[in-house]
Design a protein around this motif. Structure first.
Motif, PDB file in Angstrom:
ATOM      1  N   ILE A 212      -0.253  14.712 -12.964  1.00  0.00           N
ATOM      2  CA  ILE A 212      -1.255  14.280 -13.936  1.00  0.00           C
ATOM      3  C   ILE A 212      -1.843  15.515 -14.610  1.00  0.00           C
ATOM      4  O   ILE A 212      -2.299  16.436 -13.939  1.00  0.00           O
ATOM      5  CB  ILE A 212      -2.368  13.480 -13.250  1.00  0.00           C
ATOM      6  CG1 ILE A 212      -1.782  12.257 -12.551  1.00  0.00           C
ATOM      7  CG2 ILE A 212      -3.445  13.078 -14.251  1.00  0.00           C
ATOM      8  CD1 ILE A 212      -2.764  11.560 -11.645  1.00  0.00           C
ATOM      9  N   CYS A 213      -1.854  15.496 -15.917  1.00  0.00           N
ATOM     10  CA  CYS A 213      -2.456  16.587 -16.687  1.00  0.00           C
ATOM     11  C   CYS A 213      -3.980  16.475 -16.635  1.00  0.00           C
ATOM     12  O   CYS A 213      -4.531  15.394 -16.411  1.00  0.00           O
ATOM     13  CB  CYS A 213      -1.995  16.535 -18.142  1.00  0.00           C
ATOM     14  SG  CYS A 213      -0.213  16.719 -18.352  1.00  0.00           S
ATOM     15  N   ALA A 214      -4.649  17.577 -16.877  1.00  0.00           N
ATOM     16  CA  ALA A 214      -6.109  17.611 -16.831  1.00  0.00           C
ATOM     17  C   ALA A 214      -6.735  16.625 -17.811  1.00  0.00           C
ATOM     18  O   ALA A 214      -7.685  15.910 -17.470  1.00  0.00           O
ATOM     19  CB  ALA A 214      -6.602  19.029 -17.120  1.00  0.00           C
ATOM     20  N   GLU A 215      -6.202  16.567 -19.018  1.00  0.00           N
ATOM     21  CA  GLU A 215      -6.762  15.671 -20.030  1.00  0.00           C
ATOM     22  C   GLU A 215      -6.616  14.212 -19.605  1.00  0.00           C
ATOM     23  O   GLU A 215      -7.545  13.415 -19.733  1.00  0.00           O
ATOM     24  CB  GLU A 215      -6.063  15.872 -21.382  1.00  0.00           C
ATOM     25  CG  GLU A 215      -6.162  17.284 -21.923  1.00  0.00           C
ATOM     26  CD  GLU A 215      -5.039  18.214 -21.448  1.00  0.00           C
ATOM     27  OE1 GLU A 215      -4.753  19.191 -22.149  1.00  0.00           O
ATOM     28  OE2 GLU A 215      -4.439  17.961 -20.379  1.00  0.00           O
ATOM     29  N   ARG A 216      -5.434  13.866 -19.065  1.00  0.00           N
ATOM     30  CA  ARG A 216      -5.208  12.487 -18.634  1.00  0.00           C
ATOM     31  C   ARG A 216      -5.906  12.178 -17.316  1.00  0.00           C
ATOM     32  O   ARG A 216      -5.979  11.011 -16.909  1.00  0.00           O
ATOM     33  CB  ARG A 216      -3.721  12.175 -18.568  1.00  0.00           C
ATOM     34  CG  ARG A 216      -3.144  12.009 -19.976  1.00  0.00           C
ATOM     35  CD  ARG A 216      -1.703  11.591 -19.998  1.00  0.00           C
ATOM     36  NE  ARG A 216      -0.859  12.641 -19.456  1.00  0.00           N
ATOM     37  CZ  ARG A 216      -0.065  12.493 -18.401  1.00  0.00           C
ATOM     38  NH1 ARG A 216       0.023  11.358 -17.771  1.00  0.00           N
ATOM     39  NH2 ARG A 216       0.662  13.506 -17.983  1.00  0.00           N
ATOM     40  N   ALA A 217      -6.454  13.162 -16.646  1.00  0.00           N
ATOM     41  CA  ALA A 217      -7.312  12.909 -15.487  1.00  0.00           C
ATOM     42  C   ALA A 217      -8.743  12.614 -15.953  1.00  0.00           C
ATOM     43  O   ALA A 217      -9.445  11.812 -15.338  1.00  0.00           O
ATOM     44  CB  ALA A 217      -7.298  14.106 -14.544  1.00  0.00           C
ATOM     45  N   ALA A 218      -9.159  13.217 -17.059  1.00  0.00           N
ATOM     46  CA  ALA A 218     -10.516  13.016 -17.574  1.00  0.00           C
ATOM     47  C   ALA A 218     -10.652  11.709 -18.352  1.00  0.00           C
ATOM     48  O   ALA A 218     -11.691  11.035 -18.268  1.00  0.00           O
ATOM     49  CB  ALA A 218     -10.915  14.195 -18.459  1.00  0.00           C
ATOM     50  N   VAL A 219      -9.627  11.337 -19.096  1.00  0.00           N
ATOM     51  CA  VAL A 219      -9.705  10.143 -19.958  1.00  0.00           C
ATOM     52  C   VAL A 219     -10.087   8.882 -19.188  1.00  0.00           C
ATOM     53  O   VAL A 219     -11.021   8.174 -19.574  1.00  0.00           O
ATOM     54  CB  VAL A 219      -8.389   9.950 -20.760  1.00  0.00           C
ATOM     55  CG1 VAL A 219      -8.325   8.562 -21.386  1.00  0.00           C
ATOM     56  CG2 VAL A 219      -8.245  11.027 -21.827  1.00  0.00           C
ATOM     57  N   PRO A 220      -9.399   8.536 -18.087  1.00  0.00           N
ATOM     58  CA  PRO A 220      -9.760   7.272 -17.413  1.00  0.00           C
ATOM     59  C   PRO A 220     -11.168   7.266 -16.838  1.00  0.00           C
ATOM     60  O   PRO A 220     -11.782   6.204 -16.727  1.00  0.00           O
ATOM     61  CB  PRO A 220      -8.716   7.124 -16.307  1.00  0.00           C
ATOM     62  CG  PRO A 220      -7.914   8.362 -16.291  1.00  0.00           C
ATOM     63  CD  PRO A 220      -8.249   9.168 -17.491  1.00  0.00           C
ATOM     64  N   ARG A 221     -11.685   8.422 -16.516  1.00  0.00           N
ATOM     65  CA  ARG A 221     -13.058   8.475 -16.010  1.00  0.00           C
ATOM     66  C   ARG A 221     -14.030   8.013 -17.094  1.00  0.00           C
ATOM     67  O   ARG A 221     -14.961   7.260 -16.826  1.00  0.00           O
ATOM     68  CB  ARG A 221     -13.394   9.882 -15.534  1.00  0.00           C
ATOM     69  CG  ARG A 221     -12.531  10.308 -14.342  1.00  0.00           C
ATOM     70  CD  ARG A 221     -12.820  11.705 -13.886  1.00  0.00           C
ATOM     71  NE  ARG A 221     -14.085  11.692 -13.146  1.00  0.00           N
ATOM     72  CZ  ARG A 221     -14.799  12.765 -12.889  1.00  0.00           C
ATOM     73  NH1 ARG A 221     -14.387  13.955 -13.308  1.00  0.00           N
ATOM     74  NH2 ARG A 221     -15.908  12.685 -12.217  1.00  0.00           N
ATOM     75  N   ALA A 222     -13.794   8.482 -18.332  1.00  0.00           N
ATOM     76  CA  ALA A 222     -14.648   8.068 -19.449  1.00  0.00           C
ATOM     77  C   ALA A 222     -14.445   6.589 -19.769  1.00  0.00           C
ATOM     78  O   ALA A 222     -15.412   5.847 -19.973  1.00  0.00           O
ATOM     79  CB  ALA A 222     -14.352   8.933 -20.677  1.00  0.00           C
ATOM     80  N   VAL A 223     -13.200   6.171 -19.807  1.00  0.00           N
ATOM     81  CA  VAL A 223     -12.889   4.782 -20.156  1.00  0.00           C
ATOM     82  C   VAL A 223     -13.467   3.832 -19.102  1.00  0.00           C
ATOM     83  O   VAL A 223     -13.992   2.765 -19.440  1.00  0.00           O
ATOM     84  CB  VAL A 223     -11.370   4.584 -20.342  1.00  0.00           C
ATOM     85  CG1 VAL A 223     -11.026   3.106 -20.536  1.00  0.00           C
ATOM     86  CG2 VAL A 223     -10.877   5.406 -21.535  1.00  0.00           C
ATOM     87  N   CYS A 224     -13.398   4.197 -17.828  1.00  0.00           N
ATOM     88  CA  CYS A 224     -13.969   3.351 -16.767  1.00  0.00           C
ATOM     89  C   CYS A 224     -15.462   3.127 -16.970  1.00  0.00           C
ATOM     90  O   CYS A 224     -15.997   2.089 -16.581  1.00  0.00           O
ATOM     91  CB  CYS A 224     -13.729   3.975 -15.396  1.00  0.00           C
ATOM     92  SG  CYS A 224     -12.060   3.697 -14.774  1.00  0.00           S
ATOM     93  N   ASP A 225     -16.129   4.082 -17.595  1.00  0.00           N
ATOM     94  CA  ASP A 225     -17.567   3.933 -17.875  1.00  0.00           C
ATOM     95  C   ASP A 225     -17.819   3.295 -19.237  1.00  0.00           C
ATOM     96  O   ASP A 225     -18.963   3.236 -19.694  1.00  0.00           O
ATOM     97  CB  ASP A 225     -18.267   5.292 -17.787  1.00  0.00           C
ATOM     98  CG  ASP A 225     -18.498   5.735 -16.347  1.00  0.00           C
ATOM     99  OD1 ASP A 225     -18.311   4.910 -15.428  1.00  0.00           O
ATOM    100  OD2 ASP A 225     -18.878   6.904 -16.149  1.00  0.00           O
TER     101      ASP A 225
END
Length: 156
Positions: free
Chosen positions: A66-79
């Motif tokens: 998992i790339c860093a950007e694709r690790a951050a995206v779902p965290r934002a989307v989940c919120d």
């Protein structure tokens, strides 16, 4: 701005500097035993200006990494955040800057802000010089197979 410009870290706004610092800090937690190439990313949401971070997570079979950007995206989307204002990526390369890979560029394009683009800041951990660009420069012809707004509304 042309395609990109390289500027001194000190010349950036406090908002951008904070985002870059977050990317540099989270990079230290990367799980990269195979490549030893740590990457950190920080995303700033358009609404509420919340910051979400992520780092690369490798796997011995490589494909599920998992790339860093694709690790951050779902965290934002989940919120509940679906529009991003800017993204900072931090990694160390001697002679270059580390830009999001193609998959990450396409993933980020799904969450462009209201102006239809995302500011991108690429930094080394030293934070001396920063490459500034926009996602549209990195991915000029992003793939879209449908009208996004109608699909998002149908999912609710």
């Amino acid at each position: 701005m042309d395609n990109f410009q390289i500027v001194d870290f000190t010349s950036l706004s406090e908002e951008v500097k904070k985002l870059i610092r977050e990317a540099v800090e989270i990079r230290t937690r990367a799980y990269c035993p195979y490549s030893n190439f740590a990457v950190g990313a920080a995303i700033l949401t358009e609404e509420d200006s919340k910051v979400y971070t992520g780092f690369n997570i490798e796997n011995s079979t490589l494909t599920p990494s998992i790339c860093a950007e694709r690790a951050a995206v779902p965290r934002a989307v989940c919120d509940g955040y679906l529009k991003f204002k800017m993204v900072a990526v931090a990694a160390h390369q001697n002679d270059s800057y580390t830009a999001p890979c193609g998959v990450c560029r396409q993933t980020l394009s799904e969450f462009c802000g209201s102006d239809g683009d995302i500011e991108i800041y690429l930094s080394k951990p030293t934070m001396d010089k920063v490459l500034c660009t926009k996602l549209s420069n990195l991915l000029p012809l992003s793939f879209v197979s449908y009208k996004k707004d109608s699909v998002i509304n149908n999912c609710k």
